[in-house]
Design an enzyme around this catalytic site. Structure first.
Site, mmCIF file in Angstrom:
data_model
loop_
_atom_site.group_PDB
_atom_site.id
_atom_site.type_symbol
_atom_site.label_atom_id
_atom_site.label_comp_id
_atom_site.label_asym_id
_atom_site.label_seq_id
_atom_site.Cartn_x
_atom_site.Cartn_y
_atom_site.Cartn_z
ATOM 1 N N LYS A 189 96.417 -45.853 -12.222
ATOM 2 C CA LYS A 189 95.578 -44.682 -11.922
ATOM 3 C C LYS A 189 94.484 -44.513 -12.982
ATOM 4 O O LYS A 189 93.314 -44.370 -12.670
ATOM 5 C CB LYS A 189 96.450 -43.430 -11.882
ATOM 6 C CG LYS A 189 95.660 -42.138 -11.813
ATOM 7 C CD LYS A 189 96.480 -40.960 -12.304
ATOM 8 C CE LYS A 189 95.642 -39.705 -12.406
ATOM 9 N NZ LYS A 189 95.217 -39.168 -11.128
ATOM 10 N N ARG A 241 95.301 -40.984 -6.664
ATOM 11 C CA ARG A 241 95.877 -39.637 -6.647
ATOM 12 C C ARG A 241 97.395 -39.685 -6.524
ATOM 13 O O ARG A 241 97.929 -40.327 -5.624
ATOM 14 C CB ARG A 241 95.355 -38.882 -5.430
ATOM 15 C CG ARG A 241 94.313 -37.856 -5.716
ATOM 16 C CD ARG A 241 94.724 -36.724 -6.586
ATOM 17 N NE ARG A 241 94.605 -35.483 -5.857
ATOM 18 C CZ ARG A 241 93.463 -34.921 -5.526
ATOM 19 N NH1 ARG A 241 92.310 -35.474 -5.854
ATOM 20 N NH2 ARG A 241 93.467 -33.791 -4.849
ATOM 21 N N ASP A 255 101.035 -18.807 2.495
ATOM 22 C CA ASP A 255 100.401 -20.065 2.888
ATOM 23 C C ASP A 255 101.409 -21.055 3.445
ATOM 24 O O ASP A 255 102.443 -21.291 2.836
ATOM 25 C CB ASP A 255 99.731 -20.708 1.666
ATOM 26 C CG ASP A 255 98.535 -19.907 1.178
ATOM 27 O OD1 ASP A 255 97.839 -19.321 2.020
ATOM 28 O OD2 ASP A 255 98.302 -19.883 -0.048
ATOM 29 N N GLU A 263 102.696 -31.093 8.394
ATOM 30 C CA GLU A 263 103.046 -32.362 7.754
ATOM 31 C C GLU A 263 104.485 -32.782 7.979
ATOM 32 O O GLU A 263 104.814 -33.954 7.910
ATOM 33 C CB GLU A 263 102.824 -32.266 6.242
ATOM 34 C CG GLU A 263 101.387 -32.339 5.868
ATOM 35 C CD GLU A 263 101.191 -32.499 4.378
ATOM 36 O OE1 GLU A 263 102.155 -32.822 3.671
ATOM 37 O OE2 GLU A 263 100.052 -32.297 3.937
ATOM 38 N N HIS A 271 97.930 -19.030 6.037
ATOM 39 C CA HIS A 271 96.795 -19.945 6.003
ATOM 40 C C HIS A 271 97.295 -21.372 6.223
ATOM 41 O O HIS A 271 98.333 -21.766 5.701
ATOM 42 C CB HIS A 271 96.072 -19.861 4.656
ATOM 43 C CG HIS A 271 95.163 -21.016 4.412
ATOM 44 N ND1 HIS A 271 93.988 -21.190 5.108
ATOM 45 C CD2 HIS A 271 95.268 -22.087 3.594
ATOM 46 C CE1 HIS A 271 93.409 -22.317 4.708
ATOM 47 N NE2 HIS A 271 94.169 -22.881 3.801
ATOM 48 N N CYS A 308 95.710 -25.418 6.284
ATOM 49 C CA CYS A 308 94.454 -26.132 6.083
ATOM 50 C C CYS A 308 94.418 -27.450 6.833
ATOM 51 O O CYS A 308 94.368 -28.489 6.232
ATOM 52 C CB CYS A 308 94.139 -26.336 4.616
ATOM 53 S SG CYS A 308 95.517 -26.617 3.557
ATOM 54 N N HIS A 353 85.317 -28.542 0.589
ATOM 55 C CA HIS A 353 85.381 -29.862 -0.049
ATOM 56 C C HIS A 353 84.006 -30.361 -0.475
ATOM 57 O O HIS A 353 83.896 -31.285 -1.246
ATOM 58 C CB HIS A 353 86.027 -30.877 0.900
ATOM 59 C CG HIS A 353 87.432 -30.499 1.244
ATOM 60 N ND1 HIS A 353 87.762 -29.869 2.423
ATOM 61 C CD2 HIS A 353 88.580 -30.607 0.543
ATOM 62 C CE1 HIS A 353 89.060 -29.633 2.426
ATOM 63 N NE2 HIS A 353 89.584 -30.063 1.305
HETATM 64 N N1 GLN Z 1 96.100 -20.033 -1.476
HETATM 65 C C1 GLN Z 1 95.875 -21.420 -1.746
HETATM 66 C C2 GLN Z 1 94.516 -21.586 -2.404
HETATM 67 O O1 GLN Z 1 93.653 -20.817 -2.112
HETATM 68 C C3 GLN Z 1 95.918 -22.236 -0.497
HETATM 69 C C4 GLN Z 1 95.732 -23.704 -0.768
HETATM 70 C C5 GLN Z 1 95.929 -24.596 0.422
HETATM 71 O O2 GLN Z 1 95.874 -24.167 1.551
HETATM 72 N N2 GLN Z 1 96.135 -25.868 0.197
HETATM 73 O O3 GLN Z 1 94.317 -22.504 -3.172
HETATM 74 ZN ZN ZN Z 2 94.010 -24.658 2.819
#
Ligand code: GLN
Ligand code: ZN
Length: 758
Positions: free
Chosen positions: A19, A519, A603, A609, A645, A647, A698
């Site tokens: 790495k 990573r 979250d 996954e 949340h 992602c 990102h």
């Molecule tokens: N609450 C986390 C953040 O804002 C959520 C991160 C994520 O969804 N991977 O970093």
């Molecule tokens: Zn997220």
């Protein structure tokens, strides 16, 4: 004699040497020679660590990703990466990362896509296919490794991804059917096998994990075609399957014209008998008896109990190995000096797993007496874990046993709740908020380092973090956001932070596992019953709330995400462990509510996954994960607003479960899909509120107001506007304040414009 072998070894190095070499090279601090030297050292070290096996895998090592290595080996390089001026190495990294070290800004290319390798946390570079795709063979690097291994006295067993799994992993860029490319690909594979055989190699390992997934009749048929074609070469093929059971592909797998078959005898243990019954008598059977997906010591005597009769039956036709490549576990437990000795005794990393395999091999070949002391030590370790009071906590089991359906339900339906919440919160239309984290600056990381190294007292550390929180709250007020957050400055990582405070978790120093390229992640180890000794976030969040009259959203990580990003105990069902975590988070949720926090976000970034490889198993997984979320979230009063949340951007196939979570508000990643993904919510008449991410965090670019207005208008075509929230795609911790401030200013502006259009 039973043969002992391995399917693959971690490449990154026990101390992540590769790495660091990669990152130095990418930054231009070193040249390609230095990188290749380090790679060579890792490669040789890996061989050395596997020296006492009967075969050493070769070809599993990679500078970035083994799937990308195959694309390069078979000349499958997308057009946009073909450039006269690149060296092979430059082009390789350009495909992986969209840039090569010496590039100017304008030379950046759109990198190839990356996606999860089956159900692991490893990500591979997706091969691209179109109707024009042609293949050619570039096997020099692999042949060189084989020669090197042989010249150093090893018995290399080259590892290849099979042609069908390779095609299945790729992404068609036009309407091309990947299967139609098989005819072009097979001659290259055949030539490769011939070349490998010429190196003096006896066995080659061909990985076809696609065989543990549902395959259509066309793909099944293609397996016959492909392996018939490869049978023209005389090299002996060990066909390898892992990560699950073969089910409807079992007959197919046992009947292909290859010399041996490898089975994941951990996850596919239930099929061993059946495979034994139908495996032709000239074939080798390799059984993956050591779990390659986890870090627990194996109960060796228990394995021997069922393996010995198999060995007697198969004689020299039995091979043993880990269930899959050891890529998914850390390298060496011996590096750990800070683990609690009792817990350390229960663990095995890659190196120790190979030791276990060797003991099994010796027990089978020479009798258990020959390894009596090793078996005894193993038994003692296994028993100590089974009986330990560190693992089994009566109060946790008691608490879990009292959970009833009532705990999984909110007091009232969403309609009633949202009315109360709207009254209490008094938010404008299109309320603006963020996903939780704000920039983790080097100052913040420095504070944590100083605290951990003892240069800062706890009070000094807490004071410094509070100053960061105060500044973050202040900035959000200035920006005019409607629902504020504390910014997560105190968290190194969204899972580790909670794991460190929960009972039943421990952490290694060097337990790194490759996630992609350079990573790596260091998953927490859940070794025992999980409970919450004391509040984890309440002080930080109530402090932040005390600074503002705006509502402040408390921020927690959900049980499924904590589970999916950890090494999980294997002595009880994952669902049970998840329930324990959920109960601990539930306590935190209720305590936040009691402390006056009216909005709590939980979250679940990693819910998707954990989906099983086979569709038929999805509903069971979704059932217990949804219940875990409901358990942790639904202990609150109607007026408290629960957010979640996620992602990622694929919801259509799990939308029903998303609705069952019954979070009052869900924020999701949408900006890159032009809000199209909201169709899934629309088609389903998703009842609760939604915050579709309006810009991609990102990218360092500042999102434009018009662009976000446009996205929100598109969202409003799909969903009632009084259900819409305005927020970025994800947390902002990897961004700099210089990027965050203008981006959020524009986002707030966009929301204001939409309100004015009323
Ligand atoms: N609450 C986390 C953040 O804002 C959520 C991160 C994520 O969804 N991977 O970093
Ligand atoms: Zn997220």
């Amino acid at each position: 004699m039973t043969t002992v072998h391995n399917l693959g070894f971690p490449r990154i190095g026990g101390k992540r040497q590769l790495k660091f070499a990669l990152e130095k090279f990418w930054q231009g601090d070193t040249d390609s020679q230095a990188l290749e030297q380090q790679a060579q050292t890792c490669f040789e070290e890996n061989l050395r660590l596997q020296a006492n096996l009967d075969f050493q895998p070769v070809g599993d090592f990679s500078l970035y990703d083994h799937v990308l290595d195959h694309s390069v080996m078979f000349g499958n390089i997308p057009e946009r990466f073909v450039s006269e001026s690149d060296t092979d190495l430059q082009r390789y990294f350009r495909i992986a990362r969209g840039r090569s070290p010496q590039d100017e800004e304008q030379q950046h290319t759109c990198a190839a896509e990356m996606t999860k390798w089956f159900d692991t946390n490893y990500h591979y570079i997706v091969p691209e296919f179109d109707k024009q795709t042609e293949f050619s063979l570039n096997d020099k690097p692999l042949l060189k490794q084989i020669h090197q291994a042989r010249s150093q006295g090893y018995t290399p067993k080259p590892v290849l991804i099979g042609p069908l799994t390779y095609l299945l992993l790729g992404k068609p860029k036009d309407e091309v059917d990947p299967l139609s490319l098989l005819d072009k690909l097979l001659p290259q594979y055949l030539q490769l096998l011939i070349n490998i055989e010429r190196c003096g190699v006896e066995w080659v390992q061909i990985d076809e994990p696609a065989l543990v997934t549902e395959l259509s009749p066309e793909w099944q048929q293609a397996y016959h075609v492909a392996y018939q074609a490869l049978a023209k070469c005389h090299i002996r093929i060990l066909l390898t399957t892992y990560f699950g059971t073969l089910q409807q592909n079992l007959k197919l797998a046992t009947q292909l014209p290859v010399a041996g078959l490898h089975l994941d005898a951990v996850r596919g243990h239930s099929e061993v008998k059946q495979v034994l019954a139908c495996l032709p008598s000239d074939k080798v059977l390799s059984l993956g008896v050591i779990d390659g997906r986890n870090i627990w010591k194996t109960d060796l005597s228990a394995i021997l109990d069922w393996l010995e009769p198999v060995a007697r039956e198969l004689k020299q036709r039995l091979w043993i190995a880990p269930s899959c490549s050891l890529l998914h576990v850390p390298v060496d437990l011996d590096s750990e000096t800070q683990l609690d000795p009792e817990i350390k005794r229960w663990l095995a990393f890659a190196t120790q797993k190979l030791d276990e395999l060797k003991i099994l091999g010796d027990a089978l070949n020479k009798g258990r007496d020959a390894v009596a002391s090793e078996l005894k030590a193993n038994q003692q370790a296994v028993d100590s874990r089974r009986q330990s009071e560190r693992v089994h906590k009566a109060h946790v089991k008691q608490a879990v046993s009292t959970i009833t359906d009532r705990h999984l339900r909110r007091q009232s339906t969403f309609d009633k709740r949202i009315r109360l919440q709207k009254q209490a919160l008094n938010l404008p239309l299109y309320p603006t908020t963020t996903i939780g984290s704000f920039p983790q600056t080097s100052d913040i990381r420095g504070l944590r380092r100083n605290y951990k190294q003892g240069h800062l007292s706890l009070t000094e550390y807490e004071q410094a973090i509070k100053a960061v929180i105060a500044d973050c709250v202040d900035k959000q007020e200035q920006l005019g956001l409607d629902v504020l957050v504390h910014g997560e400055a105190e968290r190194n990582d969204m899972v580790e932070y909670f794991g460190e405070q929960l009972d039943g978790f421990t952490f290694s120093q060097f337990g790194w596992v490759q996630s992609y390229g350079s990573r790596c992640v260091k998953p927490p180890i859940i070794y025992g019953d999980v409970s919450r000794p004391k509040p984890m976030t309440v002080d930080w969040i109530t402090y932040a709330q005390s600074l503002t009259n705006k509502p402040l959203k408390g921020m927690l990580t959900g049980p499924v995400t904590i589970l999916n990003w950890s090494f999980v105990r294997d002595d009880q069902p994952r669902a049970e462990t998840c329930r324990q975590i959920a109960l601990a988070i539930r306590e935190e949720v209720t305590e936040l509510e009691q402390a006056g926090i009216g909005i709590i976000q939980i979250d679940e970034a990693a819910l998707r996954e954990g989906l099983p490889l086979r569709r038929a198993e999805w509903s069971e997984y979704l059932n217990w994960t949804v219940n875990a979320f409901r358990l942790c979230a639904n202990g609150v009063d109607d007026g408290t607003q629960i957010h979640t949340h996620m992602c990622y951007s694929q919801f259509n196939d799990i939308i029903e479960s998303i609705a069952l979570l019954d979070a009052d508000v869900i924020s999701i990643e949408t900006s890159r899909s032009d809000m199209q993904l909201l169709d899934a919510f629309n088609d389903f008449s998703y009842p609760n509120e939604i915050g579709p991410g309006v810009y991609d965090i990102h990218s360092p670019n500042t999102p434009e107001v018009e662009n976000m207005v446009d996205l929100l208008q598109q969202a409003a075509k799909r969903l009632p506007e009084d259900k819409l929230w305005v927020n970025p795609d994800c947390g902002l911790k990897t961004r700099r304040w210089e990027e965050v401030l203008p981006a959020l200013r524009n986002m707030v502006d966009a929301a204001r414009q939409l309100r004015q259009q009323e």
